[in-house]
Design a protein around this motif. Sequence first.
Motif, PDB file in Angstrom:
ATOM      1  N   VAL A  92      48.883  19.820  32.372  1.00  0.00           N
ATOM      2  CA  VAL A  92      49.286  21.154  31.935  1.00  0.00           C
ATOM      3  C   VAL A  92      49.521  22.068  33.130  1.00  0.00           C
ATOM      4  CG1 VAL A  92      48.047  20.950  29.736  1.00  0.00           C
ATOM      5  CG2 VAL A  92      46.929  22.073  31.658  1.00  0.00           C
ATOM      6  N   GLN A  93      50.440  23.003  32.944  1.00  0.00           N
ATOM      7  CA  GLN A  93      50.717  24.040  33.934  1.00  0.00           C
ATOM      8  C   GLN A  93      50.139  25.335  33.407  1.00  0.00           C
ATOM      9  OE1 GLN A  93      54.893  24.707  34.604  1.00  0.00           O
ATOM     10  NE2 GLN A  93      54.525  26.265  36.150  1.00  0.00           N
ATOM     11  N   PHE A  94      49.340  26.011  34.241  1.00  0.00           N
ATOM     12  CA  PHE A  94      48.742  27.275  33.838  1.00  0.00           C
ATOM     13  C   PHE A  94      49.785  28.381  33.765  1.00  0.00           C
ATOM     14  CE2 PHE A  94      44.684  25.793  36.171  1.00  0.00           C
ATOM     15  CZ  PHE A  94      44.216  25.148  35.042  1.00  0.00           C
ATOM     16  N   GLY A  95      49.599  29.283  32.808  1.00  0.00           N
ATOM     17  CA  GLY A  95      50.391  30.495  32.735  1.00  0.00           C
ATOM     18  C   GLY A  95      49.685  31.590  33.522  1.00  0.00           C
ATOM     19  N   ALA A  96      49.983  32.829  33.193  1.00  0.00           N
ATOM     20  CA  ALA A  96      49.398  33.975  33.903  1.00  0.00           C
ATOM     21  C   ALA A  96      47.893  34.064  33.665  1.00  0.00           C
ATOM     22  CB  ALA A  96      50.069  35.259  33.455  1.00  0.00           C
ATOM     23  N   MET A  97      47.173  34.313  34.757  1.00  0.00           N
ATOM     24  CA  MET A  97      45.721  34.517  34.696  1.00  0.00           C
ATOM     25  C   MET A  97      45.402  35.884  35.267  1.00  0.00           C
ATOM     26  SD  MET A  97      43.956  30.978  35.966  1.00  0.00           S
ATOM     27  CE  MET A  97      45.156  30.463  37.176  1.00  0.00           C
ATOM     28  N   GLY A  98      44.293  36.430  34.819  1.00  0.00           N
ATOM     29  CA  GLY A  98      43.819  37.691  35.364  1.00  0.00           C
ATOM     30  C   GLY A  98      43.202  37.497  36.740  1.00  0.00           C
ATOM     31  N   ALA A  99      42.915  38.605  37.412  1.00  0.00           N
ATOM     32  CA  ALA A  99      42.348  38.554  38.766  1.00  0.00           C
ATOM     33  C   ALA A  99      40.992  37.860  38.786  1.00  0.00           C
ATOM     34  CB  ALA A  99      42.233  39.967  39.331  1.00  0.00           C
ATOM     35  N   ARG A 100      40.133  38.118  37.810  1.00  0.00           N
ATOM     36  CA  ARG A 100      38.804  37.489  37.779  1.00  0.00           C
ATOM     37  C   ARG A 100      38.907  35.977  37.618  1.00  0.00           C
ATOM     38  NH1 ARG A 100      37.263  42.194  34.262  1.00  0.00           N
ATOM     39  NH2 ARG A 100      36.120  43.571  35.664  1.00  0.00           N
ATOM     40  N   GLU A 101      39.782  35.547  36.710  1.00  0.00           N
ATOM     41  CA  GLU A 101      39.957  34.118  36.491  1.00  0.00           C
ATOM     42  C   GLU A 101      40.535  33.435  37.732  1.00  0.00           C
ATOM     43  OE1 GLU A 101      41.016  36.499  34.415  1.00  0.00           O
ATOM     44  OE2 GLU A 101      39.890  36.141  32.571  1.00  0.00           O
ATOM     45  N   THR A 102      41.521  34.063  38.347  1.00  0.00           N
ATOM     46  CA  THR A 102      42.129  33.501  39.553  1.00  0.00           C
ATOM     47  C   THR A 102      41.100  33.391  40.673  1.00  0.00           C
ATOM     48  OG1 THR A 102      44.275  34.442  38.943  1.00  0.00           O
ATOM     49  CG2 THR A 102      43.984  33.789  41.246  1.00  0.00           C
TER      50      THR A 102
END
Length: 101
Positions: free
Chosen positions: A81-91
């Motif tokens: 799977v390819q990740f979509g947009a993540m928030g700053a905390r998750e990144t």
Amino acid sequence: MRDHRKHPRKLIGLSIAFRIGDGPRVDATCRDISLGGMFIETASPAPFGATIEVLLPLAGLKQAAAIPSIVRWTTPEGMGVQFGAMGARETYALTQLLGSR
């Protein structure tokens, strides 16, 4: 065969889950991960091109990160799977995981 990935992968055995649309939670195992995506070992992979939500436990977060993802390839053992947009905390938490030994 040449590897076309943008981000280096980290081999890992991590319990995760995923959900296809509003469907039930499916428990699975992450076998490798990068900032761009992961391989999910599962007996019931989603079809190619499906949009899924990956539920990924990350250190420093109170609950599993819900990461929108797209299935880019499948095998009998699972799916990439390819990740979509993540928030700053998750990144940030994912970057910390990738940097740990």
